[in-house]
Design a protein around this motif. Structure first.
Motif, PDB file in Angstrom:
ATOM      1  N   ARG A 156       9.343  -0.589   2.118  1.00 45.52           N
ATOM      2  CA  ARG A 156       8.771  -0.711   1.262  1.00 45.52           C
ATOM      3  C   ARG A 156       8.809  -0.802  -0.615  1.00 45.52           C
ATOM      4  N   ASP A 157       8.748  -1.441  -1.136  1.00 49.57           N
ATOM      5  CA  ASP A 157       8.517  -1.090  -2.314  1.00 49.57           C
ATOM      6  C   ASP A 157      10.369  -0.660  -2.742  1.00 49.57           C
ATOM      7  N   GLY A 158      10.707  -1.394  -1.735  1.00 46.97           N
ATOM      8  CA  GLY A 158      12.914  -1.229  -2.306  1.00 46.97           C
ATOM      9  C   GLY A 158      12.616   0.304  -2.206  1.00 46.97           C
ATOM     10  N   LYS A 159      11.485   1.001  -1.389  1.00 46.49           N
ATOM     11  CA  LYS A 159      12.181   2.580  -1.051  1.00 46.49           C
ATOM     12  C   LYS A 159      12.356   1.855   0.919  1.00 46.49           C
ATOM     13  N   TRP A 160      13.369   2.430   1.217  1.00 48.03           N
ATOM     14  CA  TRP A 160      13.733   2.718   2.250  1.00 48.03           C
ATOM     15  C   TRP A 160      13.261   3.708   3.901  1.00 48.03           C
ATOM     16  N   SER A 161      12.508   3.898   4.631  1.00 44.83           N
ATOM     17  CA  SER A 161      12.204   5.286   5.528  1.00 44.83           C
ATOM     18  C   SER A 161      13.450   5.261   5.903  1.00 44.83           C
ATOM     19  N   GLN A 162      13.285   6.735   6.359  1.00 40.41           N
ATOM     20  CA  GLN A 162      14.503   6.928   7.401  1.00 40.41           C
ATOM     21  C   GLN A 162      14.423   6.212   8.470  1.00 40.41           C
ATOM     22  N   THR A 163      15.263   6.210   9.071  1.00 40.46           N
ATOM     23  CA  THR A 163      16.150   5.122   9.988  1.00 40.46           C
ATOM     24  C   THR A 163      15.844   6.625  11.423  1.00 40.46           C
ATOM     25  N   ASN A 164      14.964   5.836  12.537  1.00 38.83           N
ATOM     26  CA  ASN A 164      14.712   7.289  14.055  1.00 38.83           C
ATOM     27  C   ASN A 164      15.400   6.059  14.969  1.00 38.83           C
ATOM     28  N   ALA A 165      15.374   6.451  15.714  1.00 36.88           N
ATOM     29  CA  ALA A 165      15.383   5.875  17.599  1.00 36.88           C
ATOM     30  C   ALA A 165      13.642   5.751  18.346  1.00 36.88           C
ATOM     31  N   VAL A 166      13.245   4.444  18.492  1.00 32.65           N
ATOM     32  CA  VAL A 166      12.259   4.524  19.316  1.00 32.65           C
ATOM     33  C   VAL A 166      11.621   4.198  20.719  1.00 32.65           C
ATOM     34  N   VAL A 167      13.138   4.271  20.816  1.00 29.13           N
ATOM     35  CA  VAL A 167      13.362   4.060  22.852  1.00 29.13           C
ATOM     36  C   VAL A 167      14.958   5.010  22.319  1.00 29.13           C
ATOM     37  N   THR A 168      14.591   5.225  23.572  1.00 31.44           N
ATOM     38  CA  THR A 168      15.776   6.090  24.027  1.00 31.44           C
ATOM     39  C   THR A 168      16.777   5.760  25.604  1.00 31.44           C
ATOM     40  N   GLY A 169      17.857   4.912  25.787  1.00 28.97           N
ATOM     41  CA  GLY A 169      17.727   4.479  27.091  1.00 28.97           C
ATOM     42  C   GLY A 169      18.170   5.367  27.823  1.00 28.97           C
ATOM     43  N   ARG A 222       4.713   4.260  14.562  1.00 26.30           N
ATOM     44  CA  ARG A 222       4.112   4.173  12.969  1.00 26.30           C
ATOM     45  C   ARG A 222       5.571   4.609  12.078  1.00 26.30           C
ATOM     46  N   LEU A 223       4.623   3.877  11.386  1.00 24.09           N
ATOM     47  CA  LEU A 223       5.881   4.409   9.769  1.00 24.09           C
ATOM     48  C   LEU A 223       4.821   5.270   9.039  1.00 24.09           C
ATOM     49  N   VAL A 224       5.781   6.693   9.512  1.00 27.47           N
ATOM     50  CA  VAL A 224       5.174   7.774   8.834  1.00 27.47           C
ATOM     51  C   VAL A 224       5.676   8.007   7.072  1.00 27.47           C
ATOM     52  N   GLN A 225       5.119   8.665   6.402  1.00 25.50           N
ATOM     53  CA  GLN A 225       5.614   8.469   5.281  1.00 25.50           C
ATOM     54  C   GLN A 225       6.247  10.173   4.801  1.00 25.50           C
ATOM     55  N   GLY A 226       7.602   9.968   5.026  1.00 33.04           N
ATOM     56  CA  GLY A 226       8.069  11.658   5.150  1.00 33.04           C
ATOM     57  C   GLY A 226       9.348  11.567   6.276  1.00 33.04           C
ATOM     58  N   ARG A 227       9.172  10.742   7.504  1.00 31.54           N
ATOM     59  CA  ARG A 227       9.315  10.538   8.726  1.00 31.54           C
ATOM     60  C   ARG A 227      10.236   9.610   9.141  1.00 31.54           C
ATOM     61  N   GLY A 228       9.577   8.332   8.712  1.00 27.74           N
ATOM     62  CA  GLY A 228       9.937   7.722   8.968  1.00 27.74           C
ATOM     63  C   GLY A 228       8.718   7.137  10.473  1.00 27.74           C
ATOM     64  N   PRO A 229       9.533   5.693  11.265  1.00 31.60           N
ATOM     65  CA  PRO A 229       9.148   5.386  12.223  1.00 31.60           C
ATOM     66  C   PRO A 229       9.290   6.530  13.244  1.00 31.60           C
ATOM     67  N   VAL A 230       7.519   6.539  14.282  1.00 24.10           N
ATOM     68  CA  VAL A 230       7.224   7.114  14.802  1.00 24.10           C
ATOM     69  C   VAL A 230       6.911   6.606  16.518  1.00 24.10           C
TER      70      VAL A 230
END
Length: 250
Positions: A156-169, A222-230
Motif C-alpha cells: 500500500r502506498d508503495g510500501k510492502w508488507s512482510q511475506t508470510n505463509a498463510v497456509v502450510t502444506g 488480515r493484513l496487520v501493520q508491522g507483521r504482514g498477512p496473518v
C-alpha cells in the motif's frame, strides 16, 4: 478436464511420478531411465532444466497493472529461484524469503471505495531436493517435492508488507494457489483460494480415489501493520480439485 488454477511458468517443467525418497545433494546415485523413474514411485517428482532461467525471467503479469510483473531470479542452485515484484518503472521488491520453485502465483491490484489501493500477491512456495532416481537426460534434474506453503504479501502506498505463509502444506498433501482477492466487509482482510492435493501433482489433478480432505479451500487473512498477512480461518469450498469446462456446439 482443466486444472482450476492459473499456471504461467517459463520453465520446461515436466511433472513426473518420481521417487518420494530424497538423498543429500552431494550423493551420487546410479542413473536410470525416465521410464524406470516413473515405475518406481507414485508422486512428488518433477524434472526441470536448471539452465532454463539464466537471468530475471517474467513469471506472470499483474491483473489491474499490466505493466507490472512477477519475476523469477536464478540463484545458481538447481531449480531454485527468488520471486520478485517488478513495477512498470522497473523498481523491484523481493517477495520470497528463501529460494524455491515458485510454480503457481496470483497477483493483482485491488481498488475499491473504502479500501486503500492494494497490490496483493500470493504464491505457492515449493521446496524440493534431489530425487532418489536421477535423470538420464543430459542437463535435466529429477527433483522431489519436500514441502509446500502458500505465501502472501501486500503493498500500500508503495510500501510492502512482510511475506508470510498463510497456509502450510502437510506431510501428505500440497497446497497450490488458485487466486487471491479482498474481503468485501473489512478493508484489511483478504483471501486466497487454494487446492489441497494429496498427489503432489498440480498439472495432473484427477478426483478419482482421492481422500475426503482433498479439494478447494479458501483461507482468509488480515493484513496487520508491522507483521504482514496473518491467517484468520480456512473453509472448504469444493470437494473437487478439478473443474470441467463444457463447450457448446452450434
Amino acid at each position: 478436464m482443466n486444472a482450476p488454477f492459473r499456471y504461467a511458468l517459463p520453465l520446461s517443467l515436466s511433472l513426473l511420478a518420481a521417487c518420494t525418497a530424497t538423498q543429500p545433494e552431494d550423493a551420487a546415485p546410479v542413473p536410470a531411465t525416465r521410464a524406470q523413474a516413473l515405475a518406481q514411485a507414485p508422486s512428488r517428482g518433477f524434472s526441470c532444466d536448471p539452465l532454463e532461467v539464466r537471468s530475471d525471467t517474467e513469471l506472470a503479469t499483474v491483473e489491474g497493472a499490466p505493466a507490472d510483473a512477477l519475476v523469477l531470479r536464478p540463484t545458481g542452485v538447481a531449480c531454485r529461484y527468488h520471486l520478485l515484484y517488478r513495477d512498470g518503472s522497473g523498481k523491484q521488491h523481493m517477495l520470497s524469503q528463501s529460494p524455491g520453485m515458485y510454480l503457481l502465483a496470483d497477483a493483482r491490484v485491488l481498488a475499491s471505495a473504502g479500501r486503500p489501493d492494494t497490490t496483493l500477491v500470493c504464491a505457492t512456495d515449493l521446496q524440493h531436493a534431489r530425487a532418489a532416481v536421477p535423470s538420464d537426460e543430459p542437463g535435466i534434474e529429477n527433483r522431489a517435492i519436500t514441502s509446500t506453503a502458500v505465501i502472501c504479501a501486500a503493498a500500500r502506498d508503495g510500501k510492502w508488507s512482510q511475506t508470510n505463509a498463510v497456509v502450510t502444506g502437510g506431510a501428505d498433501w500440497a497446497a497450490w494457489v488458485l487466486e487471491a482477492g479482498a474481503d468485501e466487509a473489512d478493508p484489511d482482510v483478504f483471501w486466497v483460494r487454494w487446492t489441497r492435493d494429496s498427489t503432489f501433482q498440480p498439472l495432473a489433478l484427477d478426483d478419482t480415489g482421492r481422500p475426503a480432505d482433498d479439494g478447494i479451500y479458501r483461507t482468509r487473512f488480515r493484513l496487520v501493520q508491522g507483521r504482514g498477512p496473518v491467517a484468520l480461518d480456512t473453509t472448504k469450498v469444493s470437494d473437487a480439485t478439478v473443474e470441467v469446462t463444457v463447450t457448446g456446439e452450434e
